[in-house]
Design an enzyme around this catalytic site. Structure first.
Site, PDB file in Angstrom:
ATOM      1  N   HIS A  84       0.807  -1.231   0.000  1.00 56.20           N
ATOM      2  CA  HIS A  84       0.000   0.000   0.000  1.00 56.20           C
ATOM      3  C   HIS A  84       0.839   1.279   0.000  1.00 56.20           C
ATOM      4  CE1 HIS A  84       1.015   0.217   4.246  1.00 56.20           C
ATOM      5  NE2 HIS A  84       0.505   1.433   4.265  1.00 56.20           N
ATOM      6  N   HIS A  99       1.298   6.788  -0.802  1.00 55.20           N
ATOM      7  CA  HIS A  99       0.563   6.008   0.194  1.00 55.20           C
ATOM      8  C   HIS A  99      -0.872   5.840  -0.271  1.00 55.20           C
ATOM      9  CE1 HIS A  99      -1.402   4.912   3.949  1.00 55.20           C
ATOM     10  NE2 HIS A  99      -0.199   4.602   4.418  1.00 55.20           N
TER      11      HIS A  99
END
Length: 176
Positions: A84, A99
Protein backbone atom coordinates in the site's frame (compact mmCIF):
# COMPACT_ATOMS: atom_id res chain seq x y z
CA UNK A 1 20.98 8.03 4.16
CA UNK A 2 17.58 9.59 3.39
CA UNK A 3 14.30 9.57 5.27
CA UNK A 4 12.92 6.62 3.27
CA UNK A 5 16.09 4.56 3.82
CA UNK A 6 15.73 5.20 7.56
CA UNK A 7 12.20 3.80 7.54
CA UNK A 8 12.58 0.87 5.18
CA UNK A 9 16.32 0.18 5.02
CA UNK A 10 18.34 -0.13 1.85
CA UNK A 11 18.50 -3.35 -0.16
CA UNK A 12 20.14 -4.49 -3.39
CA UNK A 13 19.41 -2.50 -6.53
CA UNK A 14 18.32 -3.91 -9.87
CA UNK A 15 16.74 -2.78 -13.11
CA UNK A 16 13.12 -3.61 -13.92
CA UNK A 17 10.77 -2.68 -16.70
CA UNK A 18 7.06 -2.43 -15.97
CA UNK A 19 4.20 -1.34 -18.24
CA UNK A 20 3.99 2.43 -18.71
CA UNK A 21 0.90 4.60 -19.14
CA UNK A 22 2.87 7.00 -21.38
CA UNK A 23 6.32 8.54 -21.56
CA UNK A 24 7.41 12.04 -20.52
CA UNK A 25 10.63 13.90 -19.88
CA UNK A 26 10.68 14.79 -16.19
CA UNK A 27 11.69 18.28 -15.13
CA UNK A 28 13.96 18.61 -12.07
CA UNK A 29 12.25 18.71 -8.64
CA UNK A 30 8.84 18.17 -10.24
CA UNK A 31 6.14 15.71 -9.19
CA UNK A 32 3.66 14.33 -11.71
CA UNK A 33 0.39 12.56 -10.97
CA UNK A 34 0.68 8.82 -10.28
CA UNK A 35 -3.07 8.31 -10.78
CA UNK A 36 -6.18 9.20 -12.73
CA UNK A 37 -8.52 10.92 -10.30
CA UNK A 38 -9.24 14.14 -8.45
CA UNK A 39 -6.52 16.01 -6.56
CA UNK A 40 -7.44 17.47 -3.17
CA UNK A 41 -5.33 19.66 -0.89
CA UNK A 42 -3.48 17.61 1.70
CA UNK A 43 -5.19 19.63 4.43
CA UNK A 44 -8.52 18.08 3.35
CA UNK A 45 -7.34 14.48 3.81
CA UNK A 46 -9.10 12.77 6.76
CA UNK A 47 -5.91 11.38 8.35
CA UNK A 48 -4.24 14.07 10.52
CA UNK A 49 -0.75 12.59 10.04
CA UNK A 50 -1.03 13.38 6.33
CA UNK A 51 -3.22 16.51 6.62
CA UNK A 52 -0.75 18.14 9.03
CA UNK A 53 2.18 17.27 6.73
CA UNK A 54 3.93 15.12 9.34
CA UNK A 55 5.26 12.94 6.50
CA UNK A 56 5.93 15.96 4.26
CA UNK A 57 3.94 18.26 2.00
CA UNK A 58 2.08 17.07 -1.06
CA UNK A 59 -1.46 16.29 -2.19
CA UNK A 60 -4.17 13.68 -1.86
CA UNK A 61 -5.73 12.09 -4.94
CA UNK A 62 -9.08 10.29 -4.99
CA UNK A 63 -8.39 7.63 -7.63
CA UNK A 64 -10.78 6.65 -10.41
CA UNK A 65 -8.95 3.40 -11.07
CA UNK A 66 -6.63 1.09 -9.18
CA UNK A 67 -3.38 1.78 -10.99
CA UNK A 68 -0.49 3.65 -9.34
CA UNK A 69 2.20 4.86 -11.73
CA UNK A 70 5.65 6.28 -11.01
CA UNK A 71 5.28 10.07 -10.62
CA UNK A 72 9.00 10.65 -11.33
CA UNK A 73 12.03 8.91 -12.80
CA UNK A 74 13.93 7.29 -9.98
CA UNK A 75 14.78 4.37 -7.80
CA UNK A 76 12.31 2.41 -5.71
CA UNK A 77 13.69 3.07 -2.22
CA UNK A 78 11.03 1.01 -0.46
CA UNK A 79 7.95 -1.11 -0.99
CA UNK A 80 5.92 -1.62 2.16
CA UNK A 81 5.28 -5.39 2.59
CA UNK A 82 1.52 -4.89 2.25
CA UNK A 83 1.94 -3.08 -1.10
CA UNK A 84 0.00 0.00 0.00
CA UNK A 85 3.02 2.35 0.14
CA UNK A 86 6.02 2.99 -2.08
CA UNK A 87 9.03 5.23 -1.50
CA UNK A 88 11.14 6.62 -4.34
CA UNK A 89 14.26 8.73 -4.70
CA UNK A 90 15.19 10.80 -7.74
CA UNK A 91 18.54 11.65 -9.24
CA UNK A 92 18.18 15.24 -8.00
CA UNK A 93 17.75 14.10 -4.38
CA UNK A 94 13.98 14.32 -4.02
CA UNK A 95 12.25 11.69 -1.89
CA UNK A 96 8.69 10.74 -2.81
CA UNK A 97 6.27 8.75 -0.68
CA UNK A 98 3.14 7.28 -2.29
CA UNK A 99 0.56 6.01 0.19
CA UNK A 100 -2.58 4.32 -1.15
CA UNK A 101 -5.58 4.87 1.10
CA UNK A 102 -6.20 5.81 4.71
CA UNK A 103 -5.33 3.13 7.31
CA UNK A 104 -5.07 0.55 4.50
CA UNK A 105 -2.11 -1.08 6.24
CA UNK A 106 -4.87 -2.83 8.23
CA UNK A 107 -5.81 -4.77 5.06
CA UNK A 108 -2.45 -6.60 5.32
CA UNK A 109 -1.97 -6.51 1.55
CA UNK A 110 -5.46 -7.70 0.59
CA UNK A 111 -6.37 -5.84 -2.59
CA UNK A 112 -2.82 -4.63 -3.40
CA UNK A 113 -0.34 -6.04 -5.92
CA UNK A 114 3.07 -4.33 -6.11
CA UNK A 115 4.83 -4.77 -9.45
CA UNK A 116 8.20 -3.37 -8.31
CA UNK A 117 10.78 -4.15 -5.66
CA UNK A 118 13.21 -2.08 -3.65
CA UNK A 119 16.20 -1.13 -5.77
CA UNK A 120 14.33 -1.14 -9.10
CA UNK A 121 14.90 1.84 -11.40
CA UNK A 122 11.72 3.14 -13.03
CA UNK A 123 10.68 5.90 -15.41
CA UNK A 124 7.75 8.22 -14.75
CA UNK A 125 4.58 6.52 -15.96
CA UNK A 126 5.64 2.93 -15.22
CA UNK A 127 3.01 0.92 -13.36
CA UNK A 128 4.07 0.38 -9.73
CA UNK A 129 1.00 -1.04 -7.96
CA UNK A 130 -2.41 -2.37 -8.93
CA UNK A 131 -5.06 -2.06 -6.23
CA UNK A 132 -8.73 -2.96 -5.92
CA UNK A 133 -10.66 0.25 -5.16
CA UNK A 134 -13.94 -1.61 -4.72
CA UNK A 135 -12.50 -4.13 -2.25
CA UNK A 136 -10.76 -1.39 -0.25
CA UNK A 137 -13.99 0.61 0.02
CA UNK A 138 -16.08 -2.50 0.81
CA UNK A 139 -13.73 -3.18 3.73
CA UNK A 140 -14.49 0.33 5.03
CA UNK A 141 -11.34 2.18 3.99
CA UNK A 142 -10.82 5.31 1.90
CA UNK A 143 -8.77 5.08 -1.28
CA UNK A 144 -7.42 8.65 -1.12
CA UNK A 145 -3.79 8.33 -2.14
CA UNK A 146 -1.15 10.65 -0.76
CA UNK A 147 1.73 11.94 -2.89
CA UNK A 148 4.28 13.33 -0.42
CA UNK A 149 7.80 14.72 -0.42
CA UNK A 150 9.35 13.90 3.00
CA UNK A 151 12.57 15.86 2.37
CA UNK A 152 10.86 18.98 0.95
CA UNK A 153 12.63 21.25 3.43
CA UNK A 154 15.92 20.90 1.52
CA UNK A 155 14.37 21.31 -1.96
CA UNK A 156 13.21 24.94 -1.85
CA UNK A 157 9.74 26.44 -2.02
CA UNK A 158 6.89 24.21 -3.18
CA UNK A 159 4.64 25.61 -5.90
CA UNK A 160 0.88 25.80 -5.42
CA UNK A 161 -0.30 22.23 -6.16
CA UNK A 162 -2.72 21.43 -8.96
CA UNK A 163 -6.19 20.52 -7.66
CA UNK A 164 -9.19 19.00 -9.43
CA UNK A 165 -9.29 16.33 -12.15
CA UNK A 166 -5.97 14.81 -13.12
CA UNK A 167 -4.63 12.17 -15.50
CA UNK A 168 -1.50 10.10 -14.91
CA UNK A 169 1.65 12.22 -15.45
CA UNK A 170 -0.13 15.59 -15.33
CA UNK A 171 2.10 18.03 -13.43
CA UNK A 172 1.13 18.27 -9.71
CA UNK A 173 3.75 20.59 -8.18
CA UNK A 174 7.44 21.43 -8.12
CA UNK A 175 10.12 23.02 -5.95
CA UNK A 176 12.11 26.18 -6.72
Amino acid sequence: MGFLDNIFGNKEKKELETPAVKSITCEPKTIYSPLKGTVVPLSKVSDPVFAEEVMGPGVGINPEEGKLYAPVDGEIASVFPTGHAIGMTTGDGMEVLLHIGIDTVQLEGDGFHALVKQGDHVKAGELLVEFDCVKIKEKGYQTTTMVLVPNAAILGTMSQPHTGPVEPLDRLFDFQ
